[in-house]
Design a protein around this motif. Sequence first.
Motif, PDB file in Angstrom:
ATOM      1  N   ASP A  17       8.886  -0.849   9.932  1.00  0.00           N
ATOM      2  CA  ASP A  17      10.293  -1.176  10.206  1.00  0.00           C
ATOM      3  C   ASP A  17      10.426  -2.584  10.773  1.00  0.00           C
ATOM      4  OD1 ASP A  17       9.421  -0.803  12.760  1.00  0.00           O
ATOM      5  OD2 ASP A  17      10.557   1.050  13.100  1.00  0.00           O
ATOM      6  N   ASP A  18       9.270  -3.275  10.877  1.00  0.00           N
ATOM      7  CA  ASP A  18       9.275  -4.649  11.392  1.00  0.00           C
ATOM      8  C   ASP A  18       8.652  -5.551  10.322  1.00  0.00           C
ATOM      9  OD1 ASP A  18       8.768  -7.030  12.599  1.00  0.00           O
ATOM     10  OD2 ASP A  18       7.616  -6.207  14.280  1.00  0.00           O
ATOM     11  N   PRO A  19       9.420  -6.529   9.812  1.00  0.00           N
ATOM     12  CA  PRO A  19       8.866  -7.369   8.729  1.00  0.00           C
ATOM     13  C   PRO A  19       7.584  -8.093   9.131  1.00  0.00           C
ATOM     14  CG  PRO A  19      11.055  -8.163   9.458  1.00  0.00           C
ATOM     15  CD  PRO A  19      10.810  -6.854  10.135  1.00  0.00           C
ATOM     16  N   ALA A  20       7.472  -8.497  10.399  1.00  0.00           N
ATOM     17  CA  ALA A  20       6.266  -9.228  10.834  1.00  0.00           C
ATOM     18  C   ALA A  20       5.034  -8.331  10.697  1.00  0.00           C
ATOM     19  CB  ALA A  20       6.435  -9.697  12.285  1.00  0.00           C
ATOM     20  N   GLU A  21       5.190  -7.055  11.066  1.00  0.00           N
ATOM     21  CA  GLU A  21       4.061  -6.101  10.951  1.00  0.00           C
ATOM     22  C   GLU A  21       3.698  -5.896   9.481  1.00  0.00           C
ATOM     23  OE1 GLU A  21       2.320  -4.231  13.255  1.00  0.00           O
ATOM     24  OE2 GLU A  21       3.206  -5.604  14.731  1.00  0.00           O
ATOM     25  N   ALA A  22       4.735  -5.776   8.626  1.00  0.00           N
ATOM     26  CA  ALA A  22       4.491  -5.559   7.196  1.00  0.00           C
ATOM     27  C   ALA A  22       3.739  -6.756   6.611  1.00  0.00           C
ATOM     28  CB  ALA A  22       5.812  -5.343   6.462  1.00  0.00           C
ATOM     29  N   LEU A  23       4.168  -7.964   7.003  1.00  0.00           N
ATOM     30  CA  LEU A  23       3.523  -9.175   6.462  1.00  0.00           C
ATOM     31  C   LEU A  23       2.084  -9.281   6.966  1.00  0.00           C
ATOM     32  CD1 LEU A  23       6.578 -11.605   6.764  1.00  0.00           C
ATOM     33  CD2 LEU A  23       5.557 -10.713   4.646  1.00  0.00           C
ATOM     34  N   LYS A  24       1.858  -8.900   8.210  1.00  0.00           N
ATOM     35  CA  LYS A  24       0.496  -8.936   8.775  1.00  0.00           C
ATOM     36  C   LYS A  24      -0.401  -7.957   8.000  1.00  0.00           C
ATOM     37  CE  LYS A  24      -1.544  -7.875  13.105  1.00  0.00           C
ATOM     38  NZ  LYS A  24      -1.063  -7.055  14.186  1.00  0.00           N
ATOM     39  N   TYR A  25       0.131  -6.777   7.739  1.00  0.00           N
ATOM     40  CA  TYR A  25      -0.627  -5.756   6.990  1.00  0.00           C
ATOM     41  C   TYR A  25      -1.026  -6.300   5.619  1.00  0.00           C
ATOM     42  CZ  TYR A  25      -1.458  -1.564   4.172  1.00  0.00           C
ATOM     43  OH  TYR A  25      -1.990  -0.641   3.305  1.00  0.00           O
ATOM     44  N   LEU A  26      -0.113  -7.063   5.023  1.00  0.00           N
ATOM     45  CA  LEU A  26      -0.379  -7.578   3.673  1.00  0.00           C
ATOM     46  C   LEU A  26      -1.500  -8.623   3.650  1.00  0.00           C
ATOM     47  CD1 LEU A  26       3.194  -7.784   2.087  1.00  0.00           C
ATOM     48  CD2 LEU A  26       1.312  -6.259   1.440  1.00  0.00           C
ATOM     49  N   ASP A  27      -1.858  -9.194   4.819  1.00  0.00           N
ATOM     50  CA  ASP A  27      -2.960 -10.167   4.864  1.00  0.00           C
ATOM     51  C   ASP A  27      -4.272  -9.540   4.394  1.00  0.00           C
ATOM     52  OD1 ASP A  27      -1.388 -12.198   5.715  1.00  0.00           O
ATOM     53  OD2 ASP A  27      -1.827 -11.922   7.861  1.00  0.00           O
ATOM     54  N   THR A  28      -4.413  -8.234   4.629  1.00  0.00           N
ATOM     55  CA  THR A  28      -5.698  -7.582   4.301  1.00  0.00           C
ATOM     56  C   THR A  28      -5.541  -6.400   3.341  1.00  0.00           C
ATOM     57  OG1 THR A  28      -5.424  -6.220   6.272  1.00  0.00           O
ATOM     58  CG2 THR A  28      -6.809  -8.198   6.512  1.00  0.00           C
ATOM     59  N   ALA A  29      -4.297  -6.085   2.946  1.00  0.00           N
ATOM     60  CA  ALA A  29      -4.090  -4.913   2.072  1.00  0.00           C
ATOM     61  C   ALA A  29      -4.766  -5.132   0.724  1.00  0.00           C
ATOM     62  CB  ALA A  29      -2.590  -4.696   1.858  1.00  0.00           C
ATOM     63  N   PRO A  30      -5.261  -4.051   0.104  1.00  0.00           N
ATOM     64  CA  PRO A  30      -5.830  -4.193  -1.240  1.00  0.00           C
ATOM     65  C   PRO A  30      -4.742  -4.607  -2.230  1.00  0.00           C
ATOM     66  CG  PRO A  30      -6.128  -1.932  -0.379  1.00  0.00           C
ATOM     67  CD  PRO A  30      -5.276  -2.664   0.604  1.00  0.00           C
ATOM     68  N   ILE A  31      -5.099  -5.496  -3.143  1.00  0.00           N
ATOM     69  CA  ILE A  31      -4.155  -6.024  -4.149  1.00  0.00           C
ATOM     70  C   ILE A  31      -4.649  -5.579  -5.527  1.00  0.00           C
ATOM     71  CG2 ILE A  31      -3.289  -8.174  -5.202  1.00  0.00           C
ATOM     72  CD1 ILE A  31      -2.140  -7.657  -2.401  1.00  0.00           C
ATOM     73  N   PRO A  32      -3.823  -5.171  -6.506  1.00  0.00           N
ATOM     74  CA  PRO A  32      -2.362  -5.059  -6.427  1.00  0.00           C
ATOM     75  C   PRO A  32      -1.916  -4.017  -5.385  1.00  0.00           C
ATOM     76  CG  PRO A  32      -3.180  -4.593  -8.672  1.00  0.00           C
ATOM     77  CD  PRO A  32      -4.355  -4.721  -7.795  1.00  0.00           C
ATOM     78  N   THR A  33      -0.646  -4.188  -4.974  1.00  0.00           N
ATOM     79  CA  THR A  33      -0.050  -3.219  -4.070  1.00  0.00           C
ATOM     80  C   THR A  33       1.411  -3.012  -4.480  1.00  0.00           C
ATOM     81  OG1 THR A  33       0.209  -2.640  -1.734  1.00  0.00           O
ATOM     82  CG2 THR A  33       0.718  -4.905  -2.320  1.00  0.00           C
ATOM     83  N   VAL A  34       2.036  -1.992  -3.911  1.00  0.00           N
ATOM     84  CA  VAL A  34       3.402  -1.664  -4.328  1.00  0.00           C
ATOM     85  C   VAL A  34       4.303  -1.636  -3.095  1.00  0.00           C
ATOM     86  CG1 VAL A  34       4.836   0.013  -5.559  1.00  0.00           C
ATOM     87  CG2 VAL A  34       2.444  -0.290  -6.216  1.00  0.00           C
TER      88      VAL A  34
END
Length: 420
Positions: free
Chosen positions: A124-141
Motif C-alpha cells: 500500500d506504499d509505493p516506496a515499498e513496492a519500488l524497493k521490492y522490485l529492486d530484487t524481484a524476479p523478472i518478468p513480474t506482474v
Amino acid sequence: MRIMVIGGGGREHAIIKKLKENPAAETIYALPGNGGIAADAVCVDIGAKDIPAIVRFADEHDIDYAVVAPDDPLVLGCVDALEDIGVPCFGPRKSAAIIEGSKVFSKNLMKKYGIPTAAYEVFDDPAEALKYLDTAPIPTVVKADGLALGKGVTVAMTREEARGSVKEIMEDRKFGDSGSRVVIEEYLEGPEVSVLSFTDGETIVPMVSSMDHKRALDGDKGPNTGGMGTVAPNPFYTEAVAEECMERIFLPTIRAMKAEGREFRGCLYFGLMVTKDGPKVIEYNCRFGDPETQVVLPLLESDLLTVMRAVTEGRLKDCPVTFRKGAACCVVLASAGYPGSYGKGYEISIPENVLPHVFVAGAALRDGKLVTSGGRVLGVTATADILSDAVCGAYALADTVAFENRFCRRDIGQRALSAQ
Ligand code: AMP
Ligand code: GLY
C-alpha cells in the motif's frame, strides 16, 4: 415475466437472445442496452452504474427478475439494492462480488484456503513496492487492486517497466482509488483457459470452457483489448485438467466464499493458466465474460432462464445443465484504431440471415439505422460440430457485415486448432 438485464454490450446481447428462447420471458428491458440490442429488448436510457435509477425503474415497472451482468454494478451492490425492494436477481451480492472487485481480497482468499495461484506480495506504499522490485524476479506482474476496465494488469518484462507501472497505478492514480494498493505477483507461463460457471454457493456447474484472444493483432501481438474473439471448447482444458480444477479450484473457491460469509450466487468466472505444475488461478470475475459468453451461451442446450432462477433460488443441485457437443467461434469486428482512438457513426450493414449470429456491442440507432458507436462494434458467432468448421463459419458470416474502418483479427481459433 418482466425481466430486466443490466448492461449494454455483446455479452448482454447474448444473454438477452438466450433468455428470449423461453416464452415466459414476455418483456425484456435492457438498461441501457444499445442500438443492436434494441431489436431484441426494450432499451431504457439508464446507465449500468446508476443504482438508484435502476431500483426506481424496477419498482415502477413491476420487474419480476433481474440479471446484473457487468462488474461495476455488481461490485457497487446493485443486487443487494434490488433484493431490498423484493426483486430476485441473477448475480452475486456486493459481499461476494469483491472476489473480482479486489485483487488483494481474492489473492488472500486463495492463500488462506490453499487454492493454486501465482505467489504474490501486496503493497500500500509505493516506496515499498519500488524497493521490492529492486530484487524481484523478472518478468513480474503488477496489478491494481480494484476494477480498472480490464487495464490494471501489466506483465512487465523488465524492472523498468514494472517500476513504471507501480508509479502509474499508485502515484499517478491512473485508475483512481483502484490503485491505492498493488499486487506484485509471480509470472506464470502456459495456455490460458476461461471457465464460466453457474453456482448457487453450494453447487457449482462449470460451463463449456473457452479461449479469449485479448491482443489487438494477429499472432497475439499489439495492445491488450476487451477481447477480439473467442472459441469454445478450449482444447487445453482436457478432462484431466477439468477434474483437477473441480477438486482444487472450483469447489474450494465456493466453499471458501461461504466460510467467509460471502456466499456466491451467479456466474463465477475462473481465468486459469495451465502451467507445468497444474492449473492455477490468474483471476476471478464475478460475472459472465465478454466475449466468452458469445460462444458459451450458443452451446447451452438447457433453458437459460430456468438455470438462472435455480441459481437465484439455491436449487442448482436439482437443475440439469447441459451443453451441446459441438464448438463455437466468435469473431469481433472492431473500428480501426481500437483500443486507441477510432471514428464513430459509420452505418453498419448486416444481411437479414446473419442477424441471429450477431451480438452487438458498440452501436447506436440513428434515424432508424444502426451506426458504430464503440471500439468493439459487434461479434459474429458460428457453431458447428467441430472447431475448424465453427471458425470458417464465423469468418464467412463476419465477412458479410460491412462498415467503414472495419477491423478484425484473422487468426481467431488458430492456436486452439493447432493444439488439437
Ligand atoms: P487480466 O486483466 O486480469 O485479465 O489480466 C490480463 C492478462 O495478463 C491475463 O489474461 C494474462 O495473460 C496476464 N497475466 C495476469 N497474471 C499473470 C501472471 N501471474 N503471469 C503471467 N501472465 C499473467
Ligand atoms: N474476457 C475477459 C473478461 O470478460 O474479463
